[in-house]
Design a protein around this motif. Structure first.
Motif, PDB file in Angstrom:
ATOM      1  N   VAL A 285      -1.234   6.476 -14.857  1.00  0.00           N
ATOM      2  CA  VAL A 285       0.218   6.541 -15.053  1.00  0.00           C
ATOM      3  C   VAL A 285       0.884   6.783 -13.703  1.00  0.00           C
ATOM      4  O   VAL A 285       0.524   7.723 -12.992  1.00  0.00           O
ATOM      5  N   PRO A 286       1.829   5.954 -13.289  1.00  0.00           N
ATOM      6  CA  PRO A 286       2.505   6.176 -12.003  1.00  0.00           C
ATOM      7  C   PRO A 286       3.352   7.440 -12.036  1.00  0.00           C
ATOM      8  O   PRO A 286       3.784   7.897 -13.098  1.00  0.00           O
ATOM      9  N   GLY A 287       3.578   7.994 -10.873  1.00  0.00           N
ATOM     10  CA  GLY A 287       4.335   9.241 -10.774  1.00  0.00           C
ATOM     11  C   GLY A 287       5.715   9.152 -11.373  1.00  0.00           C
ATOM     12  O   GLY A 287       6.219  10.125 -11.946  1.00  0.00           O
ATOM     13  N   SER A 288       6.337   7.975 -11.293  1.00  0.00           N
ATOM     14  CA  SER A 288       7.695   7.822 -11.818  1.00  0.00           C
ATOM     15  C   SER A 288       7.740   7.890 -13.339  1.00  0.00           C
ATOM     16  O   SER A 288       8.804   8.089 -13.921  1.00  0.00           O
ATOM     17  N   LEU A 289       6.585   7.715 -14.020  1.00  0.00           N
ATOM     18  CA  LEU A 289       6.541   7.760 -15.482  1.00  0.00           C
ATOM     19  C   LEU A 289       5.761   8.967 -16.000  1.00  0.00           C
ATOM     20  O   LEU A 289       5.479   9.057 -17.197  1.00  0.00           O
ATOM     21  N   ALA A 290       5.442   9.902 -15.108  1.00  0.00           N
ATOM     22  CA  ALA A 290       4.608  11.042 -15.495  1.00  0.00           C
ATOM     23  C   ALA A 290       5.231  11.865 -16.614  1.00  0.00           C
ATOM     24  O   ALA A 290       4.535  12.388 -17.478  1.00  0.00           O
ATOM     25  N   GLY A 291       6.529  12.003 -16.638  1.00  0.00           N
ATOM     26  CA  GLY A 291       7.177  12.787 -17.684  1.00  0.00           C
ATOM     27  C   GLY A 291       7.554  11.992 -18.910  1.00  0.00           C
ATOM     28  O   GLY A 291       8.057  12.539 -19.892  1.00  0.00           O
ATOM     29  N   THR A 292       7.306  10.683 -18.848  1.00  0.00           N
ATOM     30  CA  THR A 292       7.705   9.797 -19.943  1.00  0.00           C
ATOM     31  C   THR A 292       6.536   9.421 -20.847  1.00  0.00           C
ATOM     32  O   THR A 292       6.705   9.222 -22.052  1.00  0.00           O
TER      33      THR A 292
ATOM     34  N   LEU B 198       0.837  -1.209   0.000  1.00  0.00           N
ATOM     35  CA  LEU B 198       0.000   0.000   0.000  1.00  0.00           C
ATOM     36  C   LEU B 198       0.865   1.250   0.000  1.00  0.00           C
ATOM     37  O   LEU B 198       0.542   2.239  -0.684  1.00  0.00           O
ATOM     38  N   ALA B 199       1.960   1.219   0.719  1.00  0.00           N
ATOM     39  CA  ALA B 199       2.867   2.370   0.766  1.00  0.00           C
ATOM     40  C   ALA B 199       3.467   2.665  -0.606  1.00  0.00           C
ATOM     41  O   ALA B 199       3.614   3.830  -1.005  1.00  0.00           O
ATOM     42  N   VAL B 200       3.790   1.612  -1.358  1.00  0.00           N
ATOM     43  CA  VAL B 200       4.320   1.805  -2.713  1.00  0.00           C
ATOM     44  C   VAL B 200       3.273   2.456  -3.605  1.00  0.00           C
ATOM     45  O   VAL B 200       3.580   3.349  -4.404  1.00  0.00           O
ATOM     46  N   ALA B 201       2.020   2.045  -3.465  1.00  0.00           N
ATOM     47  CA  ALA B 201       0.943   2.634  -4.265  1.00  0.00           C
ATOM     48  C   ALA B 201       0.770   4.118  -3.945  1.00  0.00           C
ATOM     49  O   ALA B 201       0.570   4.943  -4.844  1.00  0.00           O
ATOM     50  N   VAL B 202       0.851   4.469  -2.686  1.00  0.00           N
ATOM     51  CA  VAL B 202       0.751   5.879  -2.285  1.00  0.00           C
ATOM     52  C   VAL B 202       1.942   6.668  -2.832  1.00  0.00           C
ATOM     53  O   VAL B 202       1.789   7.808  -3.298  1.00  0.00           O
ATOM     54  N   TRP B 203       3.104   6.062  -2.814  1.00  0.00           N
ATOM     55  CA  TRP B 203       4.306   6.714  -3.357  1.00  0.00           C
ATOM     56  C   TRP B 203       4.147   6.992  -4.851  1.00  0.00           C
ATOM     57  O   TRP B 203       4.542   8.052  -5.344  1.00  0.00           O
ATOM     58  N   GLN B 204       3.541   6.076  -5.569  1.00  0.00           N
ATOM     59  CA  GLN B 204       3.416   6.208  -7.019  1.00  0.00           C
ATOM     60  C   GLN B 204       2.185   7.010  -7.461  1.00  0.00           C
ATOM     61  O   GLN B 204       2.210   7.679  -8.492  1.00  0.00           O
ATOM     62  N   PHE B 205       1.107   6.927  -6.703  1.00  0.00           N
ATOM     63  CA  PHE B 205      -0.153   7.525  -7.160  1.00  0.00           C
ATOM     64  C   PHE B 205      -0.746   8.558  -6.212  1.00  0.00           C
ATOM     65  O   PHE B 205      -1.856   9.047  -6.447  1.00  0.00           O
ATOM     66  N   GLY B 206      -0.043   8.889  -5.160  1.00  0.00           N
ATOM     67  CA  GLY B 206      -0.566   9.896  -4.243  1.00  0.00           C
ATOM     68  C   GLY B 206      -1.509   9.292  -3.211  1.00  0.00           C
ATOM     69  O   GLY B 206      -1.525   8.090  -2.963  1.00  0.00           O
ATOM     70  N   VAL B 207      -2.350  10.111  -2.631  1.00  0.00           N
ATOM     71  CA  VAL B 207      -3.174   9.708  -1.499  1.00  0.00           C
ATOM     72  C   VAL B 207      -4.403   8.902  -1.914  1.00  0.00           C
ATOM     73  O   VAL B 207      -5.023   8.245  -1.073  1.00  0.00           O
ATOM     74  N   HIS B 208      -4.775   8.918  -3.187  1.00  0.00           N
ATOM     75  CA  HIS B 208      -6.023   8.268  -3.600  1.00  0.00           C
ATOM     76  C   HIS B 208      -6.066   6.767  -3.276  1.00  0.00           C
ATOM     77  O   HIS B 208      -7.119   6.284  -2.826  1.00  0.00           O
TER      78      HIS B 208
ATOM     79  N   PRO C 233       7.545  -1.650 -23.711  1.00  0.00           N
ATOM     80  CA  PRO C 233       8.329  -0.415 -23.789  1.00  0.00           C
ATOM     81  C   PRO C 233       9.579  -0.532 -22.921  1.00  0.00           C
ATOM     82  O   PRO C 233       9.637  -1.337 -21.988  1.00  0.00           O
ATOM     83  N   GLU C 234      10.548   0.282 -23.210  1.00  0.00           N
ATOM     84  CA  GLU C 234      11.835   0.185 -22.503  1.00  0.00           C
ATOM     85  C   GLU C 234      11.716   0.506 -21.017  1.00  0.00           C
ATOM     86  O   GLU C 234      12.557   0.070 -20.220  1.00  0.00           O
ATOM     87  N   TYR C 235      10.690   1.272 -20.639  1.00  0.00           N
ATOM     88  CA  TYR C 235      10.553   1.618 -19.220  1.00  0.00           C
ATOM     89  C   TYR C 235       9.893   0.500 -18.410  1.00  0.00           C
ATOM     90  O   TYR C 235       9.753   0.605 -17.200  1.00  0.00           O
TER      91      TYR C 235
END
Length: 343
Positions: A149-156, A39-49, A176-178
């Motif tokens: 889209v996870p936060g780590s790929l927001a700019g990709t 759950l903590a990883v999901a919050v890290w990637q997608f915020g509080v939702h 994809p390469e990511y």
């Protein structure tokens, strides 16, 4: 013996019957704690939702269990934390972008229809959280198939939603390469809340093994079967080992093997039965992934094997302590004589 000593009543009307030094509340709490890293990883990637979805789902599940048992004039059971765990597990198999009302509907189906209508904890024959997910998938397929889209790929990545690694793998499109081993292991990928990070799930699984909430048999047989079959059959465009590793890291395999397939009420209690059950889950998962209409097969594989659990236990006869072969033979002879007399 003192006449005032409290009587202990053992209800053997439902499974599982396990002697242990712990209680239901502690077991449920340990599973909840084991889910927190994912759950903590999901919050890290997608915020509080994702956290909001988890809280709403748990609160809804507890409310529906309390309300149903209140309406039916049954004892209050929310203190054992089983409803709270069902709500959390349901949230973990929902997309991170799901609307807040979706887990409310899923919790109602999981708690009232799947669990309480069959008598409550230990009497349900399907995993409530997975049954709730299957119901939502059938009723709200469009919502259940959208992954943010996870936060780590927001700019990709352009847009707000994207396909999961499994969708690429079984859709005939190159990854994809990511999307690579590292991103799938750490959790920088789209997907359901609880299936992002294999590392986080393994940490939770290790905790459950250490606390002896689960054994290695079902998860080991499940994951091992998927690994072996994917290694043997492979897929065009991938090396066999590469294809195997991708299948282990992508989707809800690890989540399902550790947290869903090991549900006490819906899995076998015999040791050999647990191994067969895990193999069946793994084989069905691969079968659905290769030939099914959805890229993921974990949910339906586990639900199908839930229905076979009783038969698996029946097939593996357990040793009856204190009963000799002569006693068993005499019992069979008595039953045969009774049938002949009835004719």
């Amino acid at each position: 013996m003192s006449e005032n000593k409290e009587r202990i009543v053992l209800d053997v009307a439902y499974q599982p019957q396990v002697r242990t030094n712990t209680d239901t509340k502690r077991i449920m709490l340990n599973v909840i704690l084991a889910l927190l890293p994912a759950l903590a990883v999901a919050v890290w990637q997608f915020g509080v939702h994702p956290l909001v979805l988890a809280v709403v789902s748990m609160a809804s599940a507890v409310f529906f269990e309390w309300g149903y048992r209140k309406l039916m004039k049954k004892s209050n059971s929310i203190g054992d934390l089983s409803a709270a765990l069902t709500g959390l597990l349901l949230a973990m198999v929902l997309p991170s972008s799901a609307p807040w009302w979706l887990p409310v509907i899923g919790s109602f189906f999981a708690i009232v229809v799947v669990k309480q209508l069959y008598g409550g904890i230990g009497k349900n024959f399907l995993n409530p959280a997975l049954a709730g997910r299957a119901f939502l998938l059938a009723s709200y397929a469009a919502i259940m198939g959208k992954y943010a889209v996870p936060g780590s790929l927001a700019g990709t990545v352009d847009g707000v939603t994207m396909a999961t690694p499994l969708s690429y793998m079984y859709g005939g499109t190159a990854l994809p390469e990511y999307f690579n081993f590292k991103s799938m292991f750490l959790g920088t990928i789209p997907g359901c809340i609880g299936e992002l990070s294999t590392l986080a799930l393994l940490i939770g699984g290790a905790y459950l093994l250490i606390t002896k909430v689960i054994s290695w048999r079902i998860p080991g047989a499940y994951i091992g079967t998927v690994a072996l079959l994917c290694l043997i059959f492979g897929k065009e465009g991938y090396g066999n080992v590469e294809w195997m590793v991708y299948n282990l890291l992508a989707g809800g395999l690890v989540m399902g093997a550790i947290f869903m397939a090991t549900d006490y009420a819906t899995s076998p209690v015999t040791l050999n039965g647990q191994l067969l059950y895990g193999v069946g889950c793994g084989a069905l998962t691969v079968l659905i992934r290769y030939f099914g209409g959805f890229p993921e097969g974990v949910t339906y594989a586990i639900l199908i094997m839930n229905l076979c659990s009783w038969a698996i236990d029946k097939g593996f006869h357990r040793h009856q302590f204190g009963v000799t072969k002569e006693d068993i033979a005499a019992e069979k002879a008595a039953k045969k004589a009774a049938k002949e007399a009835a004719k």
